[in-house]
Enzyme design. Structure first.
Site, PDB file in Angstrom:
ATOM      1  N   THR A  33      69.127  31.987  77.911  1.00  0.00           N
ATOM      2  CA  THR A  33      70.009  31.868  79.050  1.00  0.00           C
ATOM      3  C   THR A  33      69.851  30.375  79.412  1.00  0.00           C
ATOM      4  O   THR A  33      71.108  29.831  79.877  1.00  0.00           O
ATOM      5  CB  THR A  33      69.588  32.891  80.144  1.00  0.00           C
ATOM      6  OG1 THR A  33      69.587  34.480  79.578  1.00  0.00           O
ATOM      7  CG2 THR A  33      70.650  32.780  81.181  1.00  0.00           C
ATOM      8  N   GLU A 111      56.003  27.586  81.842  1.00  0.00           N
ATOM      9  CA  GLU A 111      57.054  28.166  82.777  1.00  0.00           C
ATOM     10  C   GLU A 111      56.498  28.261  84.381  1.00  0.00           C
ATOM     11  O   GLU A 111      56.969  27.694  85.342  1.00  0.00           O
ATOM     12  CB  GLU A 111      57.891  29.340  82.404  1.00  0.00           C
ATOM     13  CG  GLU A 111      58.625  29.049  81.236  1.00  0.00           C
ATOM     14  CD  GLU A 111      58.888  30.588  80.592  1.00  0.00           C
ATOM     15  OE1 GLU A 111      58.438  31.460  80.933  1.00  0.00           O
ATOM     16  OE2 GLU A 111      59.995  30.672  80.025  1.00  0.00           O
TER      17      GLU A 111
HETATM   18  O1  DER Z   1      59.729  33.943  78.236  1.00  0.00           O
HETATM   19  C1  DER Z   1      60.509  33.862  79.350  1.00  0.00           C
HETATM   20  O2  DER Z   1      60.035  34.182  80.329  1.00  0.00           O
HETATM   21  C2  DER Z   1      61.704  33.400  79.034  1.00  0.00           C
HETATM   22  O3  DER Z   1      62.485  33.007  80.353  1.00  0.00           O
HETATM   23  C3  DER Z   1      62.935  34.388  78.514  1.00  0.00           C
HETATM   24  O4  DER Z   1      61.926  35.900  78.390  1.00  0.00           O
HETATM   25  C4  DER Z   1      64.092  34.601  79.091  1.00  0.00           C
HETATM   26  O5  DER Z   1      64.800  35.337  77.925  1.00  0.00           O
HETATM   27  P1  DER Z   1      66.523  35.233  77.911  1.00  0.00           P
HETATM   28  O6  DER Z   1      66.856  34.147  78.676  1.00  0.00           O
HETATM   29  O7  DER Z   1      66.560  34.545  76.263  1.00  0.00           O
HETATM   30  O8  DER Z   1      66.997  36.392  78.042  1.00  0.00           O
END
Ligand code: DER
Length: 243
Positions: A33, A111
């Site tokens: 995303t 993150e």
């Molecule tokens: O790993 C994480 O937390 C990422 O942000 C991810 O899980 C988000 O996934 P997506 O944006 O590909 O749905």
């Protein structure tokens, strides 16, 4: 593709509603995303003023490939609690209190580090990620936990026996990687299923702290009370948000 449209709509709205000319440091999350976050930022002339901080190798490449200015958290003078003006990131699940489960992409440590250093932490996601209620009831998919490799089996045992986890899985690379997934930090990921919990008597913060206290646990994918706002894109291009 309605799912990609949903992601794009959420990302564009999140950028347009939250970016500010007087920002300096912008954190970029990981996953599919956030690709649209960088796409939108690249369209805005003011985006050239910002310095971008990645949360993974993938995020770093996204910044570089878009010609945006790259820095790293270890190149920034951390002289206060929150040095980044804003961070945009995805999530695997977001509940009605803005608590998140993250780590689906095995990038949860960086993150969470970058999110913890950000004045504004904004989640962007498609409609599938919006939990109808509390994480305690809806985390059936499992909680990703980053662990030091040599401790993984011990931690698995702790979670099964002391925390009554239903299932603990060492995340495997699959066809493109024999053996376990190794994170950008050289660690393993355990996916832990706890099943339905009694939300009323459930203390998410305490639960998370107890897991972190297990020797060998680096970080969990529980982002409790960190997000300021979450945007959810829908297949018709509409966007809902909670804050
Ligand atoms: O790993 C994480 O937390 C990422 O942000 C991810 O899980 C988000 O996934 P997506 O944006 O590909 O749905």
């Amino acid at each position: 593709d309605p799912l990609e449209q949903a992601k794009r709509a959420a990302a564009y709205k999140a950028v347009d509603e939250n970016i500010s000319l007087n920002y300096k440091y912008v954190g970029i999350g990981s996953g599919s995303t956030v690709v649209y976050i960088v796409e939108r930022l690249s369209q805005l002339p003011l985006s050239k003023n910002f310095i971008y901080v990645p949360t993974s190798f993938q995020s770093k490449k996204l910044i570089l490939d878009s010609g945006l200015r790259l820095s790293n958290v270890d190149d920034i003078n951390i002289d206060s609690d929150h040095v980044l003006d804003i961070t945009f990131d995805g999530a695997d699940e977001v509940d009605t209190s803005l608590n998140c489960i993250k780590g689906g992409g095995a990038c949860l440590f960086q993150e969470k580090l970058i999110a913890s250093l950000s004045k504004n932490f904004i989640i962007v996601a498609d409609y599938r990620k919006k939990s109808p209620s509390y994480l305690g009831v809806n985390w059936l998919k499992g909680i990703p936990i980053e662990v030091v490799p040599m401790a993984w089996s011990k931690i698995r045992n702790d979670l099964l026996n002391k925390f009554s986890a239903n299932k603990v899985t060492l995340r495997q690379g699959g066809v493109n990687k024999a053996g376990p997934v190794v994170t950008d930090n050289g660690n393993f990921i355990l996916d832990v299923e706890f099943g339905i919990l009694d939300v009323d008597s459930f203390d998410l913060l305490k639960f998370n702290q107890q897991i972190k206290n297990l020797v060998g646990v680096v970080e969990t994918g529980l982002f409790i009370s960190m997000a300021k706002k979450a945007y959810f894109g829908h297949g018709d291009g509409s966007v809902s948000s909670i804050s």
